[in-house]
Design a protein around this motif. Structure first.
Motif, PDB file in Angstrom:
ATOM      1  N   LYS A  35       0.831  -1.189   0.000  1.00  0.00           N
ATOM      2  CA  LYS A  35       0.000   0.000   0.000  1.00  0.00           C
ATOM      3  C   LYS A  35       0.877   1.255   0.000  1.00  0.00           C
ATOM      4  N   LEU A  36       0.253   2.359  -0.457  1.00  0.00           N
ATOM      5  CA  LEU A  36       0.976   3.627  -0.476  1.00  0.00           C
ATOM      6  C   LEU A  36       1.327   4.045   0.934  1.00  0.00           C
ATOM      7  N   SER A  37       2.591   4.402   1.075  1.00  0.00           N
ATOM      8  CA  SER A  37       3.021   4.848   2.396  1.00  0.00           C
ATOM      9  C   SER A  37       2.811   6.354   2.570  1.00  0.00           C
ATOM     10  N   GLN A  38       2.920   7.104   1.465  1.00  0.00           N
ATOM     11  CA  GLN A  38       2.781   8.548   1.553  1.00  0.00           C
ATOM     12  C   GLN A  38       2.555   9.137   0.154  1.00  0.00           C
ATOM     13  N   ILE A  39       1.965  10.347   0.103  1.00  0.00           N
ATOM     14  CA  ILE A  39       1.780  11.086  -1.156  1.00  0.00           C
ATOM     15  C   ILE A  39       2.516  12.420  -1.022  1.00  0.00           C
ATOM     16  N   GLN A  40       3.432  12.670  -1.956  1.00  0.00           N
ATOM     17  CA  GLN A  40       4.243  13.883  -1.926  1.00  0.00           C
ATOM     18  C   GLN A  40       3.991  14.699  -3.199  1.00  0.00           C
ATOM     19  N   VAL A  41       3.544  15.936  -3.040  1.00  0.00           N
ATOM     20  CA  VAL A  41       3.253  16.835  -4.159  1.00  0.00           C
ATOM     21  C   VAL A  41       4.320  17.925  -4.199  1.00  0.00           C
ATOM     22  N   GLU A  42       4.869  18.170  -5.387  1.00  0.00           N
ATOM     23  CA  GLU A  42       5.926  19.162  -5.563  1.00  0.00           C
ATOM     24  C   GLU A  42       5.623  20.026  -6.786  1.00  0.00           C
ATOM     25  N   LEU A  43       5.738  21.337  -6.617  1.00  0.00           N
ATOM     26  CA  LEU A  43       5.563  22.285  -7.718  1.00  0.00           C
ATOM     27  C   LEU A  43       6.921  22.551  -8.346  1.00  0.00           C
ATOM     28  N   VAL A  44       7.023  22.348  -9.645  1.00  0.00           N
ATOM     29  CA  VAL A  44       8.283  22.519 -10.363  1.00  0.00           C
ATOM     30  C   VAL A  44       8.070  23.510 -11.516  1.00  0.00           C
ATOM     31  N   GLY A  45       9.159  23.890 -12.170  1.00  0.00           N
ATOM     32  CA  GLY A  45       9.083  24.788 -13.312  1.00  0.00           C
ATOM     33  C   GLY A  45       9.777  26.107 -13.026  1.00  0.00           C
ATOM     34  N   GLU A  46       9.343  27.194 -13.726  1.00  0.00           N
ATOM     35  CA  GLU A  46       9.971  28.503 -13.584  1.00  0.00           C
ATOM     36  C   GLU A  46       9.798  29.075 -12.188  1.00  0.00           C
ATOM     37  N   THR A  47       8.699  28.783 -11.569  1.00  0.00           N
ATOM     38  CA  THR A  47       8.465  29.249 -10.212  1.00  0.00           C
ATOM     39  C   THR A  47       7.835  28.127  -9.402  1.00  0.00           C
ATOM     40  N   THR A  48       8.262  28.022  -8.176  1.00  0.00           N
ATOM     41  CA  THR A  48       7.703  27.008  -7.268  1.00  0.00           C
ATOM     42  C   THR A  48       6.671  27.622  -6.328  1.00  0.00           C
ATOM     43  N   LYS A  49       6.363  28.898  -6.542  1.00  0.00           N
ATOM     44  CA  LYS A  49       5.363  29.551  -5.719  1.00  0.00           C
ATOM     45  C   LYS A  49       3.969  29.148  -6.198  1.00  0.00           C
ATOM     46  N   ALA A  50       3.089  28.891  -5.268  1.00  0.00           N
ATOM     47  CA  ALA A  50       1.732  28.489  -5.620  1.00  0.00           C
ATOM     48  C   ALA A  50       0.981  29.682  -6.182  1.00  0.00           C
ATOM     49  N   LEU A  51       0.697  29.659  -7.491  1.00  0.00           N
ATOM     50  CA  LEU A  51       0.009  30.755  -8.151  1.00  0.00           C
ATOM     51  C   LEU A  51      -1.494  30.530  -8.203  1.00  0.00           C
ATOM     52  N   PHE A  52      -1.887  29.350  -8.637  1.00  0.00           N
ATOM     53  CA  PHE A  52      -3.312  29.046  -8.786  1.00  0.00           C
ATOM     54  C   PHE A  52      -3.730  27.836  -7.952  1.00  0.00           C
ATOM     55  N   MET A  53      -2.833  26.871  -7.794  1.00  0.00           N
ATOM     56  CA  MET A  53      -3.138  25.651  -7.056  1.00  0.00           C
ATOM     57  C   MET A  53      -1.968  25.334  -6.137  1.00  0.00           C
ATOM     58  N   ASP A  54      -2.274  24.949  -4.908  1.00  0.00           N
ATOM     59  CA  ASP A  54      -1.227  24.558  -3.976  1.00  0.00           C
ATOM     60  C   ASP A  54      -1.244  23.051  -3.765  1.00  0.00           C
ATOM     61  N   GLU A  55      -0.348  22.587  -2.902  1.00  0.00           N
ATOM     62  CA  GLU A  55      -0.223  21.147  -2.671  1.00  0.00           C
ATOM     63  C   GLU A  55      -1.493  20.547  -2.075  1.00  0.00           C
ATOM     64  N   ASN A  56      -2.153  21.271  -1.212  1.00  0.00           N
ATOM     65  CA  ASN A  56      -3.362  20.738  -0.584  1.00  0.00           C
ATOM     66  C   ASN A  56      -4.473  20.525  -1.619  1.00  0.00           C
TER      67      ASN A  56
END
Length: 372
Positions: A35-56
């Motif tokens: 089973k999945l032990s964990q889910i990890q979300v990462e924003l990549v690209g030119e900016t890692t700042k949440a502009l429209f959608m965040d990890e949650n």
């Protein structure tokens, strides 16, 4: 004997291969059963700042699709989840994979807006560097150039509107590479004819850009004007800067009114007065009255001369008699010769003797002078 040895070797290799396959299947079944032990979300690209959608929010989307911590790995379709995530307008690319620790890694590349566009109806949207229209949903404050006057807010654009959006994209990408104009341009207005007018952040003036043709050259000329003229004259000295003409900047100072021409009355244009008078009729009454006064035909003043033909009778006139001790006045002879086609009739002078116009009186010496 050798034949039996070859057969035995082949049998052993077959048993070893089957054993490897069996072990691989067991290992795979053991893995997919985990089973999945964990889910990890990462924003990549030119900016890692949440502009429209965040990890949650990404985690919530995965949860809606049944992917949560403790989900059996075999039941997760990574390809399908990636396609569903990329259908969201704010997501440019999505990559999912599960490592050996049964950790689901989700890498999201956001679409980065480069301009905000306002329509004539008052609604607005963002566009990214590829021309994608993004709805207004932001988690952070974005400082972007603003374009106003876009004709429609429909998703399905007509051919002219689609071309206009491409010009807005080209304009945005051009100023994006220039740090000076990125800070200086606060708003760009789109005219009804598709021309662009720029409103700067610093200075109380309007910059007429026109079309996006040779936009880089227009901005270079504008920067040169800012550097060599605008700063020395004062940031509020001008009200209009016109960059639409090649190789020059037409600047209008405050308090001055621009030159306005009637239709068909551009400088250095040869046009009939009748054509210009017809063009005035489409204007308003006040302006048409002023322009019509300037269009009145200038009637040349003709000075009528009554030419009297005087017969030349000098040849037949007797000589003027001179009387002693009397002042004699020369006779004035008025001659008015009628001209034909502004040329003298030279035939009248042929075979005609020259005669004196007047005879001057002879000098009479006084007797007193002789005696002396």
């Amino acid at each position: 004997m050798k034949q039996w040895q070859n057969i035995l070797i082949k049998i052993l290799w077959s048993i070893a291969g089957a054993a490897l396959i069996f072990l691989f299947v067991i290992a795979w079944k053991a893995k997919v059963a985990k089973k999945l032990s964990q889910i990890q979300v990462e924003l990549v690209g030119e900016t890692t700042k949440a502009l429209f959608m965040d990890e949650n929010e990404i985690t919530q989307i995965l949860k809606d699709q049944g992917v949560v911590k403790g989900t059996i790995v075999e039941r997760i379709n990574l390809t399908s989840i990636e396609q569903d995530l990329e259908k969201i307008r704010w997501i440019k690319n999505a990559e999912l994979f599960i490592n050996n620790q049964q950790l689901l890694e989700v890498k999201i590349q956001q679409r980065i807006p480069i301009a905000r566009v306002f329509t004539v109806s008052g609604s607005s949207f963002y566009i990214d560097d590829q021309g994608w229209r993004l709805p207004l949903k932001q988690l952070t404050v974005l400082r972007l150039p603003v374009f106003t006057g876009f004709p429609t807010d429909q998703d399905n654009l007509s051919a002219p509107d689609s071309l206009l959006l491409k010009e807005v994209l080209f304009f945005s990408n051009t100023i994006k590479t220039d740090s000076f104009f990125t800070a200086q341009i606060a708003q760009v207005n789109i005219g009804s004819n598709g021309d662009f007018q720029m409103v700067p952040s610093l200075g109380d003036h309007t910059v007429l850009i026109g079309s996006v043709d040779n936009l880089a050259d227009k901005l270079n000329r504008l920067y040169t004007f800012y550097k060599k003229v605008w700063v020395q004259s004062g940031i509020n000295a001008y009200q209009v800067l016109d960059c639409r003409f090649d190789g020059q900047i037409v600047a209008l100072k405050k308090g001055m009114e621009p030159i306005q021409y009637a239709p068909g009355m551009m400088p250095f244009q040869n046009s009939a007065l009748a054509t210009m008078e017809n063009g005035v009729s489409s204007m308003d009454t006040a302006t048409a009255t002023i322009i019509k006064d300037t269009l009145k035909k200038v009637v040349p003043i003709v000075i009528k001369k009554e030419a009297k033909i005087v017969e030349n009778k000098l040849a037949n006139k007797p000589a003027v008699k001179v009387v002693a001790n009397k002042k004699s006045t020369p006779v004035k002879i008025n001659k008015q010769i009628k001209k034909k086609d502004n040329k003298l009739n030279n035939k009248s002078f042929i075979n005609k003797k020259k005669s004196a116009k007047a005879l001057m009186p002879t000098k009479i010496t006084s007797k007193n002078n002789n005696n002396n």
